[in-house]
Motif scaffolding. Structure first.
Motif, short mmCIF file in Angstrom:
data_model
loop_
_atom_site.label_atom_id
_atom_site.label_comp_id
_atom_site.label_asym_id
_atom_site.label_seq_id
_atom_site.Cartn_x
_atom_site.Cartn_y
_atom_site.Cartn_z
N ARG A 1 -11.92 -3.57 71.26
CA ARG A 1 -9.69 -2.79 70.79
C ARG A 1 -10.05 -2.61 69.41
O ARG A 1 -8.58 -1.45 68.85
CB ARG A 1 -9.45 -4.50 70.58
CG ARG A 1 -9.30 -5.44 71.72
CD ARG A 1 -9.35 -7.06 71.44
NE ARG A 1 -10.29 -7.56 71.35
CZ ARG A 1 -10.84 -9.04 70.97
NH1 ARG A 1 -10.00 -10.23 71.30
NH2 ARG A 1 -11.67 -9.22 70.18
N ALA A 2 -10.63 -2.96 68.05
CA ALA A 2 -11.02 -2.30 67.21
C ALA A 2 -11.13 -0.32 67.23
O ALA A 2 -10.94 0.54 66.27
CB ALA A 2 -12.04 -2.04 66.31
N VAL A 3 -12.23 -0.42 68.10
CA VAL A 3 -12.28 1.39 68.43
C VAL A 3 -11.24 1.84 69.00
O VAL A 3 -10.91 2.85 68.28
CB VAL A 3 -13.27 1.01 69.35
CG1 VAL A 3 -13.68 2.55 70.45
CG2 VAL A 3 -14.87 0.61 68.37
N ALA A 4 -10.78 1.12 69.61
CA ALA A 4 -8.93 1.86 70.31
C ALA A 4 -8.49 2.14 69.21
O ALA A 4 -8.09 4.09 68.99
CB ALA A 4 -8.05 0.95 71.32
N ASP A 5 -7.82 0.87 68.36
CA ASP A 5 -6.96 1.25 67.35
C ASP A 5 -7.74 2.66 66.26
O ASP A 5 -6.44 3.24 66.34
CB ASP A 5 -6.47 -0.11 66.72
CG ASP A 5 -6.19 -0.81 66.83
OD1 ASP A 5 -5.02 -0.57 67.74
OD2 ASP A 5 -5.98 -2.25 66.91
N LEU A 6 -8.79 2.62 66.06
CA LEU A 6 -9.21 3.66 64.95
C LEU A 6 -9.08 5.28 66.28
O LEU A 6 -8.28 6.32 65.17
CB LEU A 6 -11.14 3.56 65.06
CG LEU A 6 -10.76 2.24 64.08
CD1 LEU A 6 -11.88 1.70 63.48
CD2 LEU A 6 -10.43 2.76 62.64
N ALA A 7 -9.34 5.23 67.21
CA ALA A 7 -9.05 6.06 68.48
C ALA A 7 -7.92 6.51 68.04
O ALA A 7 -7.39 7.74 67.52
CB ALA A 7 -9.87 6.43 69.62
N ALA A 8 -6.68 5.84 67.78
CA ALA A 8 -4.70 6.02 68.41
C ALA A 8 -5.04 6.81 67.08
O ALA A 8 -3.68 7.58 66.48
CB ALA A 8 -4.74 5.01 68.17
N ALA A 9 -5.86 5.96 65.72
CA ALA A 9 -5.18 6.78 64.47
C ALA A 9 -5.87 7.96 63.75
O ALA A 9 -5.48 8.10 63.09
CB ALA A 9 -5.71 5.30 63.86
N GLY A 10 -6.14 8.74 65.12
CA GLY A 10 -7.46 10.03 65.06
C GLY A 10 -8.11 9.93 64.30
O GLY A 10 -8.79 11.35 63.91
N VAL A 11 -8.97 8.66 63.66
CA VAL A 11 -10.12 9.08 63.05
C VAL A 11 -11.48 9.29 64.16
O VAL A 11 -12.31 10.44 63.94
CB VAL A 11 -11.05 7.97 63.08
CG1 VAL A 11 -12.37 7.36 62.48
CG2 VAL A 11 -10.33 7.41 61.93
#
Length: 292
Positions: free
Chosen positions: A221-231
């Motif tokens: 879930r944190a991985v998804a948020d980080l990807a959505a943030a453009g990391v």
């Protein structure tokens, strides 16, 4: 015998009452090798054999029968007292379930009332599959929703479904992915990139190229948020990626018709039918829930 552990005596009693190491291991939920080792260690400590072994099983020696008569009832009472002291006196009605935090939180637990019998209490533990299966083998857990096929003696399993995977990037990185997919940083669940590597082998028939991994975090879930943030780019199970894709926070630059998948297993310790009715009931309902 003052240093003899309660576990060792309980193992001896289970084998004695079952008449075999196999039956004793089924009774207490440990592997046959563990049970044999505990009995042999107890015999060494006592200084005399407790069983006569043959191809048909085991039978108590004279001193083994004497020990069983002396400690059987006391060990049963001690085990019950220990259960009451830790609040687990009704442990036959308590099921300890382990699994990945994301799968349990997003797929299993929201439908709790569909699979949890009313008379059964559920205790949930999150973790990575390897550690959870080790706890299943040792008896700390009763059931594990496993993302890999278990390969442990004394543990049985059944495939209960598949999870499909999708490669995702933030919208601002989609163009860069199309021109230089190996140049994008990766957001990873684990330092060894198990999900990424499995996806790359399935789709590209190769390992992922060495890329910068700015962050690893053991929660998809944190991985998804980080990807959505453009990391960076990442690979997610579709049940987790779906809301991000629906809102445009993440894009799937490949849009595969047949995405890679991973089989989900439900694992439990081997035991005689009817030995753990609460575990069997939960296992049957969970299997029905997870099967497509």
């Amino acid at each position: 015998m003052r240093h003899t552990s309660l576990d060792a005596l309980a193992t001896f009693i289970a084998v004695a009452r079952a008449g075999s190491v196999t039956g004793g291991s089924d009774e207490i939920g440990l592997t046959q090798s563990t049970v044999s080792a505990q009995v042999q260690a107890l015999e060494r400590e006592l200084g005399y054999p407790l069983f006569e072994r043959s191809s048909r099983g085991v039978s108590l020696t004279h001193r083994g029968r004497a020990l069983l008569a002396r400690v059987g009832g006391a060990v049963d009472a001690a085990a019950q007292a220990a259960a009451e002291a830790t609040g687990l006196a009704t442990s036959e009605h308590t099921v300890f379930l382990g699994g990945p935090a994301e799968l349990l939180s997003l797929v299993v637990l929201p439908r709790f009332h569909e699979w949890a019998p009313r008379e059964v209490d559920i205790r949930v533990e999150f973790g990575q599959t390897t550690g959870l299966l080790a706890k299943l083998e040792s008896g700390e857990l009763d059931l594990v929703v496993s993302t890999t096929q278990p390969r442990l003696r004394g543990v049985e399993f059944a495939p209960v479904g598949d999870e499909h995977f999708v490669l995702v990037v933030a919208p601002e990185l989609a163009g860069q992915f199309r021109t230089d997919p190996d140049g994008l940083p990766i957001v990873a669940y684990d330092e060894h990139l198990p999900i990424i590597r499995r996806y790359w082998r399935s789709v590209f028939d190769r390992r992922p190229a060495p890329s910068r991994v700015p962050v690893t975090v053991p929660d998809l879930r944190a991985v998804a948020d980080l990807a959505a943030a453009g990391v960076g780019m990442t690979v997610l199970p579709t049940y987790l990626a779906a809301p991000y894709l629906a809102t445009g926070r993440l894009l799937d630059p490949l849009a595969l018709e047949d995405p890679p998948l991973n089989t989900i297993y439900l694992a439990k310790r081997r035991a005689r039918a009817g030995r753990a009715p609460a575990v069997e009931a939960v296992a049957a309902r969970l299997a029905a829930l997870l099967r497509p």
